[in-house]
Design an enzyme around this catalytic site. Sequence first.
Site, PDB file in Angstrom:
ATOM      1  N   GLU A  75       0.851  -5.132  -8.913  1.00 54.04           N
ATOM      2  CA  GLU A  75       0.296  -5.866  -7.770  1.00 54.04           C
ATOM      3  C   GLU A  75       0.359  -7.381  -7.988  1.00 54.04           C
ATOM      4  O   GLU A  75       0.614  -8.134  -7.051  1.00 54.04           O
ATOM      5  CB  GLU A  75      -1.150  -5.415  -7.521  1.00 54.04           C
ATOM      6  CG  GLU A  75      -1.219  -3.983  -7.011  1.00 54.04           C
ATOM      7  CD  GLU A  75      -2.625  -3.513  -6.700  1.00 54.04           C
ATOM      8  OE1 GLU A  75      -2.754  -2.428  -6.110  1.00 54.04           O
ATOM      9  OE2 GLU A  75      -3.599  -4.221  -7.036  1.00 54.04           O
ATOM     10  N   TYR A 115       0.823  -1.216   0.000  1.00 55.53           N
ATOM     11  CA  TYR A 115       0.000   0.000   0.000  1.00 55.53           C
ATOM     12  C   TYR A 115       0.859   1.269   0.000  1.00 55.53           C
ATOM     13  O   TYR A 115       0.379   2.327   0.429  1.00 55.53           O
ATOM     14  CB  TYR A 115      -0.942  -0.007   1.204  1.00 55.53           C
ATOM     15  CG  TYR A 115      -2.190  -0.853   1.000  1.00 55.53           C
ATOM     16  CD1 TYR A 115      -3.144  -0.505   0.042  1.00 55.53           C
ATOM     17  CD2 TYR A 115      -2.432  -1.985   1.771  1.00 55.53           C
ATOM     18  CE1 TYR A 115      -4.290  -1.260  -0.149  1.00 55.53           C
ATOM     19  CE2 TYR A 115      -3.588  -2.749   1.579  1.00 55.53           C
ATOM     20  CZ  TYR A 115      -4.513  -2.376   0.626  1.00 55.53           C
ATOM     21  OH  TYR A 115      -5.656  -3.116   0.439  1.00 55.53           O
TER      22      TYR A 115
HETATM   23  P1  IDP Z   1     -10.190   0.882  -3.014  1.00 52.93           P
HETATM   24  O1  IDP Z   1      -9.777  -0.267  -2.121  1.00 52.93           O
HETATM   25  O2  IDP Z   1     -11.693   0.935  -3.195  1.00 52.93           O
HETATM   26  O3  IDP Z   1      -9.419   0.946  -4.303  1.00 52.93           O
HETATM   27  P2  IDP Z   1      -8.514   3.094  -2.044  1.00 52.93           P
HETATM   28  O4  IDP Z   1      -8.943   4.533  -2.069  1.00 52.93           O
HETATM   29  O5  IDP Z   1      -7.470   2.648  -3.005  1.00 52.93           O
HETATM   30  O6  IDP Z   1      -9.860   2.220  -2.200  1.00 52.93           O
HETATM   31  O7  IDP Z   1      -8.041   2.796  -0.568  1.00 52.93           O
HETATM   32  C1  IDP Z   1      -7.390   1.608  -0.232  1.00 52.93           C
HETATM   33  C2  IDP Z   1      -7.949   1.064   1.055  1.00 52.93           C
HETATM   34  O8  IDP Z   1      -7.658   1.957   2.120  1.00 52.93           O
HETATM   35  C3  IDP Z   1      -9.471   0.933   1.077  1.00 52.93           C
HETATM   36  O9  IDP Z   1      -9.944  -0.258   0.502  1.00 52.93           O
HETATM   37  C4  IDP Z   1      -9.772   0.984   2.560  1.00 52.93           C
HETATM   38  O10 IDP Z   1      -9.536  -0.283   3.165  1.00 52.93           O
HETATM   39  C5  IDP Z   1      -8.726   1.964   3.056  1.00 52.93           C
HETATM   40  N1  IDP Z   1      -9.298   3.308   3.115  1.00 52.93           N
HETATM   41  C6  IDP Z   1      -9.534   4.145   2.093  1.00 52.93           C
HETATM   42  N2  IDP Z   1     -10.071   5.307   2.520  1.00 52.93           N
HETATM   43  C7  IDP Z   1     -10.168   5.204   3.856  1.00 52.93           C
HETATM   44  C8  IDP Z   1     -10.635   6.062   4.874  1.00 52.93           C
HETATM   45  O11 IDP Z   1     -11.077   7.205   4.629  1.00 52.93           O
HETATM   46  N3  IDP Z   1     -10.576   5.581   6.143  1.00 52.93           N
HETATM   47  C9  IDP Z   1     -10.096   4.344   6.447  1.00 52.93           C
HETATM   48  N4  IDP Z   1      -9.645   3.484   5.495  1.00 52.93           N
HETATM   49  C10 IDP Z   1      -9.680   3.905   4.226  1.00 52.93           C
END
Ligand code: IDP
Length: 141
Positions: free
Chosen positions: A128, A51
């Site tokens: 990935e 990540y």
């Molecule tokens: P995605 O998994 O839908 O692609 P991303 O924006 O890439 O979303 O974020 C990666 C992961 O980080 C998310 O799946 C979630 O687990 C976590 N995440 C994203 N935004 C937040 C937040 O605002 N609070 C807590 N965890 C978050």
Amino acid sequence: MAIERTLSIIKPDAVAKNVIGKIYQRFEDAGLKIVAAKMVWLSEKEAAAFYAVHKERPFFNDLVRFMTSGPVMVQVLEGENAIAKNRELMGATDPKKAAPGTIRADFAESIDANAVHGSDGPDTARTEIAFFFPEMAIYSR
Ligand code: IDP
């Protein structure tokens, strides 16, 4: 349409809920083939590396803590339009906003514990997939 590969992870919350099979069924019903798979328990270092793009985000530490809280199921999905198709099956990041019938709407609890990961584009998918699987461990069908 192009045959693509994408990386999918069933996150610790969904593995703990015992719904790996139900989620696999959705992939297969949508025409996606599981061409590589393994269960792993990520170390903190591995989760942080996976990540890395989010390392400046306020939720990064929570995300790493969550992703290392238990084993995850990692798979490569292959099929027509696999990247977008998987994202569609997953639903929005926040399960409260995810469309009815999506994996996150049905199995996720919160924006942190949101059941699944899926690559968001061709470049991410390549990186990935390579993070978890050498080409020789992918059995394209
Ligand atoms: P995605 O998994 O839908 O692609 P991303 O924006 O890439 O979303 O974020 C990666 C992961 O980080 C998310 O799946 C979630 O687990 C976590 N995440 C994203 N935004 C937040 C937040 O605002 N609070 C807590 N965890 C978050």
